[in-house]
Design a protein around this motif. Structure first.
Motif, PDB file in Angstrom:
ATOM      1  N   ALA A 195     -28.620 -40.200   8.723  1.00 44.36           N
ATOM      2  CA  ALA A 195     -30.020 -39.933   8.390  1.00 44.36           C
ATOM      3  C   ALA A 195     -30.398 -38.460   8.384  1.00 44.36           C
ATOM      4  O   ALA A 195     -31.565 -38.125   8.209  1.00 44.36           O
ATOM      5  CB  ALA A 195     -30.931 -40.676   9.380  1.00 44.36           C
ATOM      6  N   SER A 196     -29.432 -37.578   8.562  1.00 45.01           N
ATOM      7  CA  SER A 196     -29.758 -36.157   8.708  1.00 45.01           C
ATOM      8  C   SER A 196     -28.658 -35.303   8.099  1.00 45.01           C
ATOM      9  O   SER A 196     -27.494 -35.407   8.476  1.00 45.01           O
ATOM     10  CB  SER A 196     -29.921 -35.811  10.200  1.00 45.01           C
ATOM     11  N   GLY A 197     -29.061 -34.460   7.156  1.00 49.03           N
ATOM     12  CA  GLY A 197     -28.106 -33.556   6.526  1.00 49.03           C
ATOM     13  C   GLY A 197     -28.713 -32.187   6.332  1.00 49.03           C
ATOM     14  O   GLY A 197     -29.444 -31.681   7.192  1.00 49.03           O
ATOM     15  N   SER A 198     -28.456 -31.587   5.192  1.00 43.93           N
ATOM     16  CA  SER A 198     -28.968 -30.243   4.939  1.00 43.93           C
ATOM     17  C   SER A 198     -30.486 -30.220   4.859  1.00 43.93           C
ATOM     18  O   SER A 198     -31.107 -29.182   5.107  1.00 43.93           O
ATOM     19  CB  SER A 198     -28.350 -29.679   3.655  1.00 43.93           C
ATOM     20  N   ASP A 199     -31.107 -31.350   4.521  1.00 43.28           N
ATOM     21  CA  ASP A 199     -32.570 -31.444   4.555  1.00 43.28           C
ATOM     22  C   ASP A 199     -33.091 -31.091   5.942  1.00 43.28           C
ATOM     23  O   ASP A 199     -34.061 -30.338   6.106  1.00 43.28           O
ATOM     24  CB  ASP A 199     -33.011 -32.858   4.177  1.00 43.28           C
ATOM     25  N   HIS A 200     -32.427 -31.614   6.980  1.00 44.71           N
ATOM     26  CA  HIS A 200     -32.825 -31.347   8.357  1.00 44.71           C
ATOM     27  C   HIS A 200     -32.436 -29.935   8.799  1.00 44.71           C
ATOM     28  O   HIS A 200     -33.051 -29.395   9.716  1.00 44.71           O
ATOM     29  CB  HIS A 200     -32.206 -32.381   9.304  1.00 44.71           C
ATOM     30  N   GLN A 201     -31.421 -29.351   8.178  1.00 46.63           N
ATOM     31  CA  GLN A 201     -31.063 -27.979   8.542  1.00 46.63           C
ATOM     32  C   GLN A 201     -32.207 -27.021   8.201  1.00 46.63           C
ATOM     33  O   GLN A 201     -32.539 -26.123   8.980  1.00 46.63           O
ATOM     34  CB  GLN A 201     -29.759 -27.574   7.852  1.00 46.63           C
ATOM     35  N   PHE A 202     -32.815 -27.220   7.045  1.00 48.02           N
ATOM     36  CA  PHE A 202     -34.008 -26.440   6.719  1.00 48.02           C
ATOM     37  C   PHE A 202     -35.112 -26.723   7.738  1.00 48.02           C
ATOM     38  O   PHE A 202     -35.772 -25.798   8.239  1.00 48.02           O
ATOM     39  CB  PHE A 202     -34.515 -26.796   5.316  1.00 48.02           C
ATOM     40  N   ALA A 203     -35.331 -27.995   8.028  1.00 46.87           N
ATOM     41  CA  ALA A 203     -36.415 -28.365   8.943  1.00 46.87           C
ATOM     42  C   ALA A 203     -36.211 -27.762  10.327  1.00 46.87           C
ATOM     43  O   ALA A 203     -37.150 -27.231  10.932  1.00 46.87           O
ATOM     44  CB  ALA A 203     -36.512 -29.888   9.032  1.00 46.87           C
ATOM     45  N   HIS A 204     -34.990 -27.845  10.857  1.00 49.15           N
ATOM     46  CA  HIS A 204     -34.725 -27.287  12.189  1.00 49.15           C
ATOM     47  C   HIS A 204     -34.992 -25.785  12.203  1.00 49.15           C
ATOM     48  O   HIS A 204     -35.546 -25.254  13.173  1.00 49.15           O
ATOM     49  CB  HIS A 204     -33.274 -27.568  12.592  1.00 49.15           C
ATOM     50  N   LEU A 205     -34.591 -25.109  11.141  1.00 55.86           N
ATOM     51  CA  LEU A 205     -34.820 -23.674  11.046  1.00 55.86           C
ATOM     52  C   LEU A 205     -36.313 -23.366  11.097  1.00 55.86           C
ATOM     53  O   LEU A 205     -36.770 -22.520  11.890  1.00 55.86           O
ATOM     54  CB  LEU A 205     -34.203 -23.159   9.746  1.00 55.86           C
ATOM     55  N   TRP A 206     -37.086 -24.035  10.275  1.00 56.17           N
ATOM     56  CA  TRP A 206     -38.521 -23.758  10.199  1.00 56.17           C
ATOM     57  C   TRP A 206     -39.250 -24.158  11.472  1.00 56.17           C
ATOM     58  O   TRP A 206     -40.180 -23.478  11.906  1.00 56.17           O
ATOM     59  CB  TRP A 206     -39.106 -24.466   8.977  1.00 56.17           C
ATOM     60  N   GLU A 207     -38.815 -25.258  12.091  1.00 56.55           N
ATOM     61  CA  GLU A 207     -39.473 -25.673  13.338  1.00 56.55           C
ATOM     62  C   GLU A 207     -39.187 -24.691  14.468  1.00 56.55           C
ATOM     63  O   GLU A 207     -40.067 -24.388  15.274  1.00 56.55           O
ATOM     64  CB  GLU A 207     -39.013 -27.080  13.714  1.00 56.55           C
ATOM     65  N   MET A 208     -37.967 -24.178  14.535  1.00 55.34           N
ATOM     66  CA  MET A 208     -37.651 -23.197  15.571  1.00 55.34           C
ATOM     67  C   MET A 208     -38.419 -21.896  15.358  1.00 55.34           C
ATOM     68  O   MET A 208     -38.754 -21.198  16.308  1.00 55.34           O
ATOM     69  CB  MET A 208     -36.147 -22.941  15.621  1.00 55.34           C
ATOM     70  N   GLU A 209     -38.694 -21.591  14.104  1.00 56.99           N
ATOM     71  CA  GLU A 209     -39.474 -20.391  13.796  1.00 56.99           C
ATOM     72  C   GLU A 209     -40.972 -20.637  13.905  1.00 56.99           C
ATOM     73  O   GLU A 209     -41.772 -19.728  13.667  1.00 56.99           O
ATOM     74  CB  GLU A 209     -39.116 -19.887  12.396  1.00 56.99           C
ATOM     75  N   GLU A 210     -41.336 -21.864  14.240  1.00 56.45           N
ATOM     76  CA  GLU A 210     -42.733 -22.249  14.433  1.00 56.45           C
ATOM     77  C   GLU A 210     -43.587 -21.948  13.202  1.00 56.45           C
ATOM     78  O   GLU A 210     -44.675 -21.370  13.283  1.00 56.45           O
ATOM     79  CB  GLU A 210     -43.315 -21.572  15.679  1.00 56.45           C
ATOM     80  N   VAL A 211     -43.062 -22.379  12.054  1.00 47.17           N
ATOM     81  CA  VAL A 211     -43.827 -22.259  10.817  1.00 47.17           C
ATOM     82  C   VAL A 211     -45.143 -23.019  10.986  1.00 47.17           C
ATOM     83  O   VAL A 211     -45.166 -24.144  11.486  1.00 47.17           O
ATOM     84  CB  VAL A 211     -43.017 -22.831   9.631  1.00 47.17           C
ATOM     85  N   ALA A 212     -46.239 -22.394  10.592  1.00 46.55           N
ATOM     86  CA  ALA A 212     -47.555 -22.986  10.812  1.00 46.55           C
ATOM     87  C   ALA A 212     -48.456 -22.748   9.607  1.00 46.55           C
ATOM     88  O   ALA A 212     -48.272 -21.808   8.837  1.00 46.55           O
ATOM     89  CB  ALA A 212     -48.191 -22.390  12.065  1.00 46.55           C
ATOM     90  N   VAL A 213     -49.434 -23.617   9.460  1.00 47.74           N
ATOM     91  CA  VAL A 213     -50.470 -23.484   8.433  1.00 47.74           C
ATOM     92  C   VAL A 213     -51.819 -23.628   9.129  1.00 47.74           C
ATOM     93  O   VAL A 213     -52.053 -24.620   9.830  1.00 47.74           O
ATOM     94  CB  VAL A 213     -50.318 -24.546   7.325  1.00 47.74           C
ATOM     95  N   GLY A 214     -52.671 -22.641   8.974  1.00 49.32           N
ATOM     96  CA  GLY A 214     -53.974 -22.692   9.628  1.00 49.32           C
ATOM     97  C   GLY A 214     -53.883 -22.704  11.136  1.00 49.32           C
ATOM     98  O   GLY A 214     -54.752 -23.281  11.804  1.00 49.32           O
ATOM     99  N   GLY A 215     -52.820 -22.105  11.673  1.00 49.06           N
ATOM    100  CA  GLY A 215     -52.654 -22.052  13.116  1.00 49.06           C
ATOM    101  C   GLY A 215     -52.018 -23.284  13.724  1.00 49.06           C
ATOM    102  O   GLY A 215     -51.734 -23.300  14.933  1.00 49.06           O
TER     103      GLY A 215
END
Length: 451
Positions: A256-276
């Motif tokens: 259930a997890s491949g390169s799609d999740h690699q992008f997600a893990h990267l962005w979540e660790m960087e705390e990507v946010a919208v409107g705070g």
């Protein structure tokens, strides 16, 4: 219980009962007695999920003479944080209460209680309050520790009671997040097909089929998901839970997890946010899915028969070069340290890379056939995400083009799992692919119109 769900439960390692139905919460006492008997129970929720289903769960226990400790209702602004430290505190509370915990909530509450139950040495039961992600039935909890998001080993719930009436009352964007998480399974399947064909990680036919054979149906009503229609939410919830059961059956998240999740893990660790507000996991996975569907479309336009495996393998970067790449890619020390470990785990010699590329060349007609049959176009899935109320372009989750382009390389470095990103890298085509996708007539430039 339908045959699809019953078959998935037969091969799951931990979960023994799953109920997905309107009004399903009423089955809770019977499920507890059958699948999770205990002297005492402990309901754990947050402020919102306590109102959605926690209070009623506690009332059902009392009405059926099931002993319960005082519930724990967590608070946090803007929401409860998924931290290992909070889970450790919950573990102490569970042990003190000598109770079996019942997690009432979505991703954060489920992961906190899952890890807390593991630390406390007890099974737990899950009551999902939103169709927002696939972790309900998955082993492992994604939590932050020392600033870094990692997956802690822990058992899945012994039972899941998903009341579709409760799930329909969740904030509307949450079902879109779940749809994005489920859409990511398209890419996970393609990545596993490649890893198997290249001799990196063998396909496990049962768990693979549990997800891939049913995915089109689960994703088939995106507009209904947005409108909260019962049949669409049922299919979405069923897909998310069965994906977790497939992970249990296989022993890790590969189904259930491949390169799609690699992008997600990267962005979540960087705390990507919208409107705070931090962008949700499912929203990140949905855009990661689009990122890789566009990459696979590009790959399918290339002539793999013309590659020179030995020549390409001789360009394999040294360990020192890879470390330098990691250092340049991750200025945050905690991310660089983790990425260095992950990359080291999948370093291959030129001889191994050459062998892999020869296998790719020889098996490409079969691989390409599977990809063409099973991967919808990126633009098609973008429309599905939009219809489901999920973010449908990188800009909608706060990712600028320049960063997004760089993140194709960085996502490959963040996890050891072998995916389509690694194939493009070993072919020497990763940079060319990114350049084309962000060109004036490339997929990501064209998708700006929908940001």
């Amino acid at each position: 219980m339908d045959g699809q769900l019953a078959a998935a439960l037969r091969v799951a390692s931990t979960t023994r009962d799953v109920r997905i139905a309107a009004g399903g919460l009423g089955a809770m006492p019977g499920v507890l007695r059958q699948a999770a008997p205990a002297a005492r129970y402990l309901v754990i929720a947050d402020d919102q999920t306590w109102k959605a289903a926690g209070r009623r769960t506690a009332a059902l226990l009392a009405a059926d003479d099931l002993a319960a400790a005082d519930p724990i209702v967590l608070s946090g602004q803007p929401r409860v944080k998924a931290s290992a430290e909070t889970a450790q505190d919950l573990a102490k509370a569970i042990q003190s209460a000598a109770a079996l915990p019942i997690a009432v909530g979505a991703g954060v509450i489920n992961d906190l209680v899952k890890y807390a139950a593991e630390l406390a040495g007890t099974p737990y039961v899950c009551v999902p309050t939103a169709a927002s992600m696939d972790g309900y039935a998955a082993s492992g909890a994604a939590l932050r520790e020392g600033g870094f998001k990692r997956t802690f080993a822990c058992a899945a719930p012994v039972a899941i009671v998903a009341d579709l009436d409760v799930i329909a009352t969740a904030p509307k964007p949450m079902a879109g997040w779940g749809y994005g998480d489920l859409a990511g399974k398209l890419v996970a399947g393609a990545d596993w097909i490649l890893a198997d064909a290249l001799g990196v990680e063998a396909l496990n036919p049962g768990p693979f089929a549990m997800v891939q054979d049913n995915l089109a149906g689960w994703l088939g009503e995106p507009a209904g998901v947005r409108r909260g229609e019962p049949a669409a939410l049922d299919g979405l919830m069923r897909g998310l839970i069965i994906a977790g059961l497939a992970m249990q059956a296989h022993g890790n998240s590969r189904p259930a997890s491949g390169s799609d999740h690699q992008f997600a893990h990267l962005w979540e660790m960087e705390e990507v946010a919208v409107g705070g507000l931090p962008v949700s996991h499912g929203a990140c996975v949905g855009i990661g899915c689009l990122s890789m569907l566009a990459a696979y479309e590009w790959l399918l336009r290339q002539d793999v028969s013309l590659i020179d495996p030995a020549g390409l393998a001789n360009r394999t970067p040294s360990a020192a070069a890879l470390r330098a790449d990691v250092t340049a890619s991750f200025p945050l020390p905690f991310m660089a340290a983790n990425a260095e470990v992950e990359v080291a785990a999948k370093v291959a010699s030129p001889r191994v890379v050459a062998a892999r590329l020869r296998r790719l060349q020889e098996s490409w007609p079969r691989i390409a056939g599977w990809l063409r049959r099973n991967l919808p176009a990126a633009e098609t899935v973008r429309r599905w995400l939009e219809a489901a109320g999920a973010p449908s372009s990188a800009a909608t989750i706060g990712i600028a083009d320049a960063k997004h382009a760089q993140d194709y390389r960085r996502a490959r470095l963040i996890r050891r799992r072998f995916t389509g990103l690694d194939v493009l890298h070993e072919l020497g085509w990763l940079d060319a692919m990114v350049s084309d996708l962000f060109a004036t007539d490339g997929f990501w430039r064209k998708s700006r119109a929908f940001a």
